[in-house]
Design an enzyme around this catalytic site. Structure first.
Site, short mmCIF file in Angstrom:
data_model
loop_
_atom_site.label_atom_id
_atom_site.label_comp_id
_atom_site.label_asym_id
_atom_site.label_seq_id
_atom_site.Cartn_x
_atom_site.Cartn_y
_atom_site.Cartn_z
N GLU A 1 -2.31 1.46 4.07
CA GLU A 1 -3.12 2.31 3.19
C GLU A 1 -2.95 3.79 3.55
O GLU A 1 -2.90 4.65 2.69
CB GLU A 1 -4.61 1.95 3.32
N ARG B 1 0.85 -1.20 0.00
CA ARG B 1 0.00 0.00 0.00
C ARG B 1 0.88 1.25 0.00
O ARG B 1 0.55 2.25 -0.61
CB ARG B 1 -0.94 -0.02 1.21
N HIS C 1 -6.42 -9.89 -3.98
CA HIS C 1 -5.39 -8.86 -3.74
C HIS C 1 -4.28 -8.89 -4.79
O HIS C 1 -3.11 -8.63 -4.48
CB HIS C 1 -4.79 -9.03 -2.33
N ASP D 1 0.25 -6.84 -3.19
CA ASP D 1 -1.18 -6.52 -3.00
C ASP D 1 -1.64 -5.74 -4.22
O ASP D 1 -0.87 -5.58 -5.19
CB ASP D 1 -1.39 -5.73 -1.68
N TYR E 1 -3.99 -4.58 15.24
CA TYR E 1 -3.85 -3.94 13.93
C TYR E 1 -3.36 -2.51 14.19
O TYR E 1 -4.12 -1.66 14.64
CB TYR E 1 -5.19 -3.95 13.18
N TRP F 1 -0.90 -2.37 8.39
CA TRP F 1 -1.41 -2.15 7.03
C TRP F 1 -1.19 -0.69 6.70
O TRP F 1 -1.42 0.19 7.55
CB TRP F 1 -2.89 -2.53 6.96
N ASP G 1 -6.71 -14.08 1.80
CA ASP G 1 -7.80 -13.29 2.39
C ASP G 1 -8.61 -12.55 1.32
O ASP G 1 -8.11 -12.25 0.24
CB ASP G 1 -7.21 -12.27 3.38
N GLU G 2 -9.85 -12.28 1.68
CA GLU G 2 -10.72 -11.36 0.94
C GLU G 2 -10.73 -11.62 -0.56
O GLU G 2 -10.57 -10.70 -1.36
CB GLU G 2 -10.30 -9.91 1.23
C1 ACM Z 1 -6.54 -8.71 6.16
O1 ACM Z 1 -6.80 -7.96 7.12
N1 ACM Z 1 -7.14 -8.56 5.00
C2 ACM Z 1 -5.60 -9.80 6.26
#
Ligand code: ACM
Length: 627
Positions: free
Chosen positions: A489, A166, A269, A195, A437, A487, A344-345
């Site tokens: 972003e 990110r 991702h 990602d 997080y 993370w 994930d996702e």
């Molecule tokens: C995540 O929080 N998408 C691993």
């Protein structure tokens, strides 16, 4: 007057008294397993002789480098086991270390002699503890407290994840973070290398992954509108690590007893990879661009929808050939036993609309796209195993057919963790909902910089207890340790990175290392943290400055109020206003306990700000008092 104040305290019983006075003790973070303080001091100086018989000369050099760079000491080092005649000596020995558990050490400081017994990682951690006994204030000599420490970790896996997709962080910035992790006995660096917003690892068999996939059009990360890439717009923002960079970082980490878990996030991702090789998706859209931070999905309770395809095609053998090459190069670069495959996702909408995918599912009797991801995951698992590595992935890789060598990185908390350990899968606990997080905000103040998710104050990160009540003793054996995730972003700079990581990383370290019975938030936040934050303040790190109150906004009712405040960072000043204005240096400086009396139907609004010696500021706290 004294009686009056005492009466006030008794009358009000006001809970909020700021931070308590420092108690006697050592400020080592993470708190060691066993500490016994003794009287007296050891005076460390350039005249202190260092005698060592250990094989690990790198760790000894690490310490002599510390002495040289911080204290300008050039101590004489002798190699050998025999008794030495010196009035001040540090003995570093592996004699007796055979009986110590992995990563443990014994350190004793007495007035004329320091002895460190350890080997390998334990030796490195003993040195870290010894360094933490040195004062922050550099002088001609260093006065260390006499103490005996027997130390070992609670968990074998103590990790931090950095998302470099990110926002990209350079090799030297990554090394800096590794340095900091090592000081706090963290031993796993999870490197989120790919990602939608950038592919950061050079793969020689697929060069476009970095020539195209690591660059995006520049955007301000927290603008209220982020425009998608425009036709013809130059992709100038990003970067990647060459394989030489990676080898160097892996070695740098290993020298600090940190193993690196590389993550290649598949099958979702993957927009950056698809910008380079669109044929790896079902949509094969040649206009795919590396995402610039612009929104391409809609999230709702229980799910999400993606407007742009960012998934690999799980039915295409070319995708598995691609992954075989990628993981082959990854395995050659990273010696650690696990490779993280993300998982994930993963949005299934484009798979569902694709005739080829439907035909594949029919032919192979795969009933749902959820099961299609399972098929994909087991294929990837085979690839990872063929590279003599074990697979780890996020919760979504949970799969009836996962073999027992795979591990799960759990971010969803206890319920999922219980299912995972019941399947006898090793897990790492990285629950965002428990404060791990570090992209979440550190307080509810609107002065916090932009952040990605919820709220993760220091106390929450600290109080996380990985020993879930629902776990049996046997279940606990599968929980290898903990990890916090950064993370990025909303983390476009190193300055913001450290603001988000410090001091929560120290809370993480204590949860990972310190025995549950020795964890004590008050000791940590009111006593130990002050020395460490003072060090960061002097070293020029940006960090979250603890405010004068533990809350940022509250209302109290009463007629008399007393506030005794103490900033965590030594030498800080607290400024306040009583009229709801934003406080600063031109306002009242807190010098002594504030005693306020309020007639009926009146109110005060106390606002405070902490300013550290380096000029770093806390968020403003607001306390409304009404009668
Ligand atoms: C995540 O929080 N998408 C691993």
């Amino acid at each position: 007057m004294m009686r009056f104040i005492l009466m006030l305290i008794l009358m009000l019983g006001l809970q909020q008294l700021g931070h308590t006075q420092q108690k006697e003790g050592i400020a080592v973070i993470p708190a060691p397993a066993l500490v016994s303080m003794a009287n007296g001091n050891f005076i460390f100086s350039q005249a202190t002789l260092i005698q060592t018989d250990v094989q690990d000369s790198k760790t000894v050099s690490f310490f002599t480098d510390y002495l040289l760079h911080n204290w300008k000491f050039k101590n004489k080092t002798v190699i050998g086991k025999g008794a030495v005649k010196a009035s001040s000596v540090l003995v570093i020995t592996d004699k007796g270390a055979e009986k110590l558990a992995a990563e443990s050490y014994e350190l004793s400081v007495s007035p004329a002699k320091i002895t460190l017994v350890a080997k390998g990682a334990g030796l490195f951690y003993g040195i870290q503890t010894l360094i933490q006994l040195f004062p922050n204030h550099i002088a001609g000599t260093a006065v260390l407290p006499c103490v005996t420490i027997n130390d070992h970790p609670r968990f074998g896996y103590r990790g931090l994840m950095l998302d470099v997709s990110r926002h990209f962080f350079t090799a030297s910035e990554v090394k800096n973070l590794l340095d900091l992790m090592a000081q706090y006995k963290l031993n796993r660096f999870h490197w989120h290398l790919t990602d939608d917003q950038g592919w950061r690892i050079e793969i020689k068999s697929y060069p476009k992954l970095t020539t195209i996939g690591s660059w995006r059009v520049p955007r301000i990360d927290d603008a209220s509108y982020i425009a998608p890439p425009q036709p013809g717009e130059a992709a100038t923002d990003g970067g990647f690590y060459t394989q030489a960079d990676i080898r160097e970082i892996v070695q740098y980490a290993a020298d600090r007893y940190i193993q690196i878990i590389p993550e290649i996030d598949v099958p979702g991702h993957c927009m950056a990879a698809l910008a380079a090789y669109p044929e790896l998706s079902v949509t094969k859209n040649s206009n795919t661009k590396v995402n610039a931070g612009n929104s391409f999905a809609r999230w709702f309770t229980g799910g999400f929808e993606m407007y742009e395809d960012n998934t690999l095609n799980p039915t295409d053998e070319k995708v598995y050939q691609f992954l075989d090459k990628v993981f082959d190069e990854v395995a050659q670069l990273f010696p650690y036993e696990y490779i993280h495959i993300g998982g994930d996702e993963c949005f299934k909408g484009f798979w569902e609309k694709d005739a080829g995918v439907q035909a594949f599912m029919q032919k192979n009797n795969i009933k749902t796209t959820h099961n299609l991801q399972r098929y994909f995951t087991s294929r990837v698992n085979q690839i990872i195993v063929s590279k003599h590595r074990k697979m780890i992935g996020w919760d979504e890789i949970m799969n009836d057919s996962l073999n027992s060598t795979a591990a799960v990185m759990n971010r969803f908390g206890e319920k999922g963790a219980l299912e995972q350990v019941k399947k006898k899968l090793n897990i790492i606990l990285a629950p965002g909902g428990n404060g791990l997080y570090f992209d979440y905000a550190q307080s509810r103040s609107d002065m916090e910089p932009s952040s990605h998710g919820g709220n993760a104050p220091l106390w929450k990160a600290y109080n996380y207890n990985p020993d879930y009540k629902s776990f049996s003793q046997d279940d606990k054996k599968y929980a290898l340790g903990i990890e916090a995730c950064v993370w990025t972003e909303h983390i476009p700079s190193v300055s913001k990175l450290y603001y988000m990581v410090l001091p929560r990383m120290l809370a993480l370290a204590e949860t990972g290392w310190t025995m549950a019975e020795n964890k004590d938030y008050k000791r940590f936040s009111d006593l130990a943290l002050s020395r460490h934050l003072e060090k960061f303040d002097r070293a020029g790190y940006n960090y979250w400055v603890p405010p004068a109150f533990n809350y940022t906004d509250t209302t109290l009712t009463g007629s008399k109020f007393r506030f005794e405040l103490k900033p965590v960072v030594p030498g800080s000043k607290i400024y306040y206003t009583l009229n709801d204005r934003f406080p600063g240096e031109a306002d009242h400086e807190y010098k002594e306990p504030l005693i306020l009396t309020l007639p009926p139907n009146k109110k005060y609004v106390l606002k405070t700000i902490v300013v550290t010696p380096a000029g770093r500021r806390s968020v403003v706290t607001r306390t409304v008092m009404q009668n």
